[in-house]
Design a protein around this motif. Structure first.
Motif, PDB file in Angstrom:
ATOM      1  N   TYR A   1       3.405  -9.213  -3.137  1.00  0.00           N
ATOM      2  CA  TYR A   1       3.377  -7.748  -3.393  1.00  0.00           C
ATOM      3  C   TYR A   1       3.824  -7.389  -4.951  1.00  0.00           C
ATOM      4  O   TYR A   1       4.683  -8.013  -5.669  1.00  0.00           O
ATOM      5  CB  TYR A   1       4.231  -6.733  -2.548  1.00  0.00           C
ATOM      6  CG  TYR A   1       3.948  -7.121  -0.942  1.00  0.00           C
ATOM      7  CD1 TYR A   1       3.066  -6.045  -0.509  1.00  0.00           C
ATOM      8  CD2 TYR A   1       4.385  -8.209  -0.408  1.00  0.00           C
ATOM      9  CE1 TYR A   1       2.718  -6.411   0.964  1.00  0.00           C
ATOM     10  CE2 TYR A   1       4.070  -8.346   0.864  1.00  0.00           C
ATOM     11  CZ  TYR A   1       3.247  -7.416   1.498  1.00  0.00           C
ATOM     12  OH  TYR A   1       2.848  -7.517   2.910  1.00  0.00           O
ATOM     13  N   CYS A   2       3.424  -6.240  -5.728  1.00  0.00           N
ATOM     14  CA  CYS A   2       3.802  -5.940  -6.874  1.00  0.00           C
ATOM     15  C   CYS A   2       4.462  -4.613  -6.626  1.00  0.00           C
ATOM     16  O   CYS A   2       3.877  -3.808  -5.809  1.00  0.00           O
ATOM     17  CB  CYS A   2       2.562  -5.786  -7.674  1.00  0.00           C
ATOM     18  SG  CYS A   2       3.231  -5.180  -9.329  1.00  0.00           S
ATOM     19  N   LEU A   3       5.532  -4.276  -7.169  1.00  0.00           N
ATOM     20  CA  LEU A   3       6.405  -3.105  -6.967  1.00  0.00           C
ATOM     21  C   LEU A   3       6.786  -2.617  -8.176  1.00  0.00           C
ATOM     22  O   LEU A   3       7.241  -3.474  -9.153  1.00  0.00           O
ATOM     23  CB  LEU A   3       7.663  -3.415  -6.089  1.00  0.00           C
ATOM     24  CG  LEU A   3       8.498  -2.185  -5.617  1.00  0.00           C
ATOM     25  CD1 LEU A   3       7.839  -1.137  -4.993  1.00  0.00           C
ATOM     26  CD2 LEU A   3       9.625  -2.682  -4.968  1.00  0.00           C
ATOM     27  N   VAL A   4       6.268  -1.513  -8.777  1.00  0.00           N
ATOM     28  CA  VAL A   4       6.482  -1.062 -10.200  1.00  0.00           C
ATOM     29  C   VAL A   4       7.358   0.299  -9.792  1.00  0.00           C
ATOM     30  O   VAL A   4       7.438   1.208  -9.209  1.00  0.00           O
ATOM     31  CB  VAL A   4       5.255  -0.398 -10.402  1.00  0.00           C
ATOM     32  CG1 VAL A   4       5.286  -0.017 -11.789  1.00  0.00           C
ATOM     33  CG2 VAL A   4       3.937  -1.621 -10.536  1.00  0.00           C
TER      34      VAL A   4
ATOM     35  N   ASP B   1       1.078  -8.250   6.127  1.00  0.00           N
ATOM     36  CA  ASP B   1       2.293  -7.855   5.895  1.00  0.00           C
ATOM     37  C   ASP B   1       3.460  -8.691   6.319  1.00  0.00           C
ATOM     38  O   ASP B   1       4.765  -8.641   5.848  1.00  0.00           O
ATOM     39  CB  ASP B   1       2.700  -6.468   6.434  1.00  0.00           C
ATOM     40  CG  ASP B   1       1.688  -5.463   5.649  1.00  0.00           C
ATOM     41  OD1 ASP B   1       1.664  -5.583   4.345  1.00  0.00           O
ATOM     42  OD2 ASP B   1       1.268  -4.458   6.362  1.00  0.00           O
ATOM     43  N   GLU B   2       3.005  -9.331   7.455  1.00  0.00           N
ATOM     44  CA  GLU B   2       3.905 -10.441   8.140  1.00  0.00           C
ATOM     45  C   GLU B   2       4.128 -11.794   7.279  1.00  0.00           C
ATOM     46  O   GLU B   2       4.982 -12.633   7.709  1.00  0.00           O
ATOM     47  CB  GLU B   2       3.929 -10.311   9.729  1.00  0.00           C
ATOM     48  CG  GLU B   2       4.260  -9.251  10.080  1.00  0.00           C
ATOM     49  CD  GLU B   2       3.616  -9.228  11.518  1.00  0.00           C
ATOM     50  OE1 GLU B   2       3.246 -10.181  12.089  1.00  0.00           O
ATOM     51  OE2 GLU B   2       3.530  -7.977  11.943  1.00  0.00           O
TER      52      GLU B   2
ATOM     53  N   TYR C   1       9.623 -11.223   2.664  1.00  0.00           N
ATOM     54  CA  TYR C   1      11.196 -11.375   2.749  1.00  0.00           C
ATOM     55  C   TYR C   1      12.215 -10.977   1.922  1.00  0.00           C
ATOM     56  O   TYR C   1      13.335 -11.182   1.816  1.00  0.00           O
ATOM     57  CB  TYR C   1      11.367 -12.921   3.060  1.00  0.00           C
ATOM     58  CG  TYR C   1      10.338 -13.622   2.205  1.00  0.00           C
ATOM     59  CD1 TYR C   1      11.319 -14.124   1.022  1.00  0.00           C
ATOM     60  CD2 TYR C   1       9.413 -14.193   2.220  1.00  0.00           C
ATOM     61  CE1 TYR C   1      10.831 -14.905  -0.079  1.00  0.00           C
ATOM     62  CE2 TYR C   1       8.750 -14.854   1.550  1.00  0.00           C
ATOM     63  CZ  TYR C   1       9.434 -15.117   0.148  1.00  0.00           C
ATOM     64  OH  TYR C   1       8.861 -15.857  -0.687  1.00  0.00           O
ATOM     65  N   ASP C   2      11.755 -10.458   0.820  1.00  0.00           N
ATOM     66  CA  ASP C   2      12.680 -10.040  -0.238  1.00  0.00           C
ATOM     67  C   ASP C   2      13.161  -8.336   0.178  1.00  0.00           C
ATOM     68  O   ASP C   2      12.491  -7.828   1.059  1.00  0.00           O
ATOM     69  CB  ASP C   2      12.029  -9.637  -1.444  1.00  0.00           C
ATOM     70  CG  ASP C   2      11.668 -11.012  -2.116  1.00  0.00           C
ATOM     71  OD1 ASP C   2      12.296 -11.871  -1.986  1.00  0.00           O
ATOM     72  OD2 ASP C   2      10.423 -11.076  -2.646  1.00  0.00           O
ATOM     73  N   THR C   3      14.410  -8.283  -0.245  1.00  0.00           N
ATOM     74  CA  THR C   3      15.349  -7.104   0.009  1.00  0.00           C
ATOM     75  C   THR C   3      14.353  -5.715  -0.299  1.00  0.00           C
ATOM     76  O   THR C   3      14.548  -4.624   0.410  1.00  0.00           O
ATOM     77  CB  THR C   3      16.635  -6.774  -0.641  1.00  0.00           C
ATOM     78  OG1 THR C   3      16.386  -7.086  -1.871  1.00  0.00           O
ATOM     79  CG2 THR C   3      17.371  -7.976   0.013  1.00  0.00           C
ATOM     80  N   ASP C   4      13.619  -5.718  -1.342  1.00  0.00           N
ATOM     81  CA  ASP C   4      13.011  -4.542  -1.959  1.00  0.00           C
ATOM     82  C   ASP C   4      11.576  -4.378  -1.027  1.00  0.00           C
ATOM     83  O   ASP C   4      10.854  -3.331  -1.471  1.00  0.00           O
ATOM     84  CB  ASP C   4      12.636  -4.665  -3.253  1.00  0.00           C
ATOM     85  CG  ASP C   4      13.906  -4.194  -4.195  1.00  0.00           C
ATOM     86  OD1 ASP C   4      14.693  -3.799  -3.783  1.00  0.00           O
ATOM     87  OD2 ASP C   4      13.601  -4.533  -5.573  1.00  0.00           O
TER      88      ASP C   4
END
Length: 144
Positions: A47-50, A40-41, A9-12
């Protein structure tokens, strides 16, 4: 390098999906219907985003069958060999252990087994299985 833990649900979140699309669908030929799934839902998937100036690596942590599992580890081709994937996996391991996980599982593509071993994972079965037509083995990392 900037490491962020996010949810669907985050913008990224779109950036996570874009990286996975590039690596798994475009590069490895995984069908989109196999790459994206019900995890994914879910709002409890982490999630980790680097970032290395731009978003370039990701991984996810799901709760499945009573345990934590890391998957969908992906780094854009031009950003590989910088430790970004390792940072994503390590951040998710830390998160799972904080939540009380005694171990974390993952299903490693055969070529990636040495990478995961370098992060403390060990192969727990000699069985090779196919996921999206790619050979994998089950690995685990234990707390402590």
């Amino acid at each position: 390098m900037v490491i962020r833990l996010i949810h669907s649900y985050d913008t990224d979140f779109k950036k996570v999906m874009d990286i996975r699309s590039e690596v798994f669908i475009s590069e490895q030929g995984v069908p989109a219907e196999e790459e994206f799934d019900s995890y994914d839902e879910r709002h409890d998937t982490v999630y980790c985003l680097v970032y290395d100036e731009v978003p370039c690596a990701t991984a996810r942590l799901i709760f499945k069958d009573g345990g934590y599992k890391i998957g969908r580890v992906a780094t854009l081709k031009e950003h590989r060999r910088k430790g970004l994937g390792a940072a994503a996996v390590s951040a998710l391991c830390e998160e799972a252990f904080k939540k009380g996980a005694p171990y974390i599982s993952l299903e490693a593509q055969l070529h990636a087994i040495p990478f995961y071993e370098s992060l403390g994972f060990e192969v727990v079965s000699d069985e090779v299985f196919l996921d999206a037509g790619i050979e994998h083995k089950l690995m685990r990392k234990y707390y402590g």
